[in-house]
Motif scaffolding. Structure first.
Motif, PDB file in Angstrom:
ATOM      1  N   ARG A   1       0.809  -1.223   0.000  1.00 24.08           N
ATOM      2  CA  ARG A   1       0.000   0.000   0.000  1.00 24.08           C
ATOM      3  C   ARG A   1       0.848   1.282   0.000  1.00 24.08           C
ATOM      4  N   PRO A   2       1.905   1.380   0.832  1.00 20.95           N
ATOM      5  CA  PRO A   2       2.719   2.610   0.760  1.00 20.95           C
ATOM      6  C   PRO A   2       3.301   2.839  -0.634  1.00 20.95           C
TER       7      PRO A   2
ATOM      8  N   LEU B   1       0.147   9.207   2.674  1.00 20.76           N
ATOM      9  CA  LEU B   1       1.157   8.181   2.935  1.00 20.76           C
ATOM     10  C   LEU B   1       1.877   8.471   4.255  1.00 20.76           C
TER      11      LEU B   1
ATOM     12  N   GLU C   1      -0.762   7.791   7.191  1.00 22.24           N
ATOM     13  CA  GLU C   1      -1.296   6.432   7.368  1.00 22.24           C
ATOM     14  C   GLU C   1      -0.208   5.375   7.533  1.00 22.24           C
ATOM     15  N   HIS C   2       1.002   5.679   7.045  1.00 21.83           N
ATOM     16  CA  HIS C   2       2.082   4.687   7.086  1.00 21.83           C
ATOM     17  C   HIS C   2       3.351   5.346   7.638  1.00 21.83           C
TER      18      HIS C   2
ATOM     19  N   SER D   1       6.774   3.634   7.475  1.00 24.91           N
ATOM     20  CA  SER D   1       7.305   3.184   6.186  1.00 24.91           C
ATOM     21  C   SER D   1       8.566   3.959   5.801  1.00 24.91           C
TER      22      SER D   1
END
Length: 296
Positions: free
Chosen positions: A178-179, A205, A208-209, A212
């Protein structure tokens, strides 16, 4: 077999090939498959002899009893034929492969390489066919969707890439890809000149991440999108955050350089000079170093 392994360890490739070939002719069952597998690797890795490899894969296919083995071999045969430029044979092999679906992980990996080979040879229609095969039948469809989307992005097929990314995000809520997908969506919007939409994806991004390794790159994308919209105040805040939160990131030189420019444009010359000097001192190998020295 053990003599062949010893010869291989001594890098006596000709002797290894002779011994394994003899094994493949005289043995049966698992031992024959093992010998054939080693020969396949030998022809691919060391000889780059795709004609002989194609023949060897065909022999291996004749004794392949189970479906996963056949799927793997048919995908490798197609890839080998592509290396020879035999695109009609590739299409025929893919047609046979469709009778043994779904794909195995190994077959999917071969097809991912095959997509790149097809695109490099301007076989766009075939590359798209293989992408669809991966997306619909790969054991990791989220990875297949990402590969297909990136391929479309590299060909500047923005609409097709966005359709694939949106499908990944919709159907694979917990995917580790997803990222990467959100990042690529932001890059597509930037390439299209839709900077507000790009900023939204890069911000998404980062929020939510947060863990990452894509986050600092996404923040650079966010700052660039603000700069493209002439929102220097927001861009400045993002660049300062990059330097504060990721002080050793490889792209921090871009943040320093752009901050130097923003400070210069706002009339804060001492702060601008300090930032350009910091860039020169901290990152002497930076591609921005010479221009920063010129600006000083």
């Amino acid at each position: 077999y053990y003599l062949a392994r010893a010869e291989y360890g001594l890098e006596h490739l000709d002797a290894t090939e002779i011994l394994l070939g003899e094994l493949a002719r005289t043995l049966g069952g698992d031992q024959q498959r093992t010998a054939l597998s080693i020969l396949e690797f030998h022809y691919w890795q060391h000889r780059r002899d795709f004609a002989r490899l194609n023949g060897m894969l065909g022999k291996h296919l004749e004794v392949a009893a189970d479906r996963p083995d056949r799927v793997r071999l048919r995908a490798q045969i197609a890839l080998c034929q592509a290396q020879q430029g035999s695109w009609a044979d590739v299409r025929e092999s893919l047609g046979k492969l469709e009778h043994d679906l779904p794909l195995t992980q190994s077959a999917a990996a071969s097809l991912e390489v095959l997509i790149l080979t097809a695109r490099q040879s301007q076989e766009e229609e075939l590359a798209k066919l293989i992408s669809n095969l991966l997306v619909d039948h790969a054991p990791s469809p989220d990875s297949a969707l990402m590969v297909a989307a990136r391929g479309c992005y590299e060909q500047q097929q923005w609409h097709d890439a966005k359709v694939l990314i949106e499908r990944l995000l919709r159907e694979h809520e917990h995917s580790a890809r997803r990222p990467d997908a959100i990042m690529l969506l932001g890059q597509i919007y930037s390439a299209e000149g839709r900077y507000a939409a790009a900023a939204e994806e890069f911000r998404r991004l980062a929020e939510e991440h947060a863990g990452s390794d894509q986050v600092p790159v996404a923040m650079l994308g966010l700052a660039r999108a603000y700069r493209a919209q002439r929102d220097n105040a927001q861009a400045k805040r993002v660049y300062e955050r990059i330097l504060a939160e990721f002080p050793s990131h490889r792209h921090r030189d871009e943040a320093m350089y752009q901050l130097g420019w923003i400070l210069k444009e706002s009339g804060d010359l001492p702060a601008s000079q300090a930032m350009f000097t910091r860039l020169i001192d901290e990152m002497p190998a930076s591609r921005y170093r010479h221009d920063a020295r010129y600006r000083l």
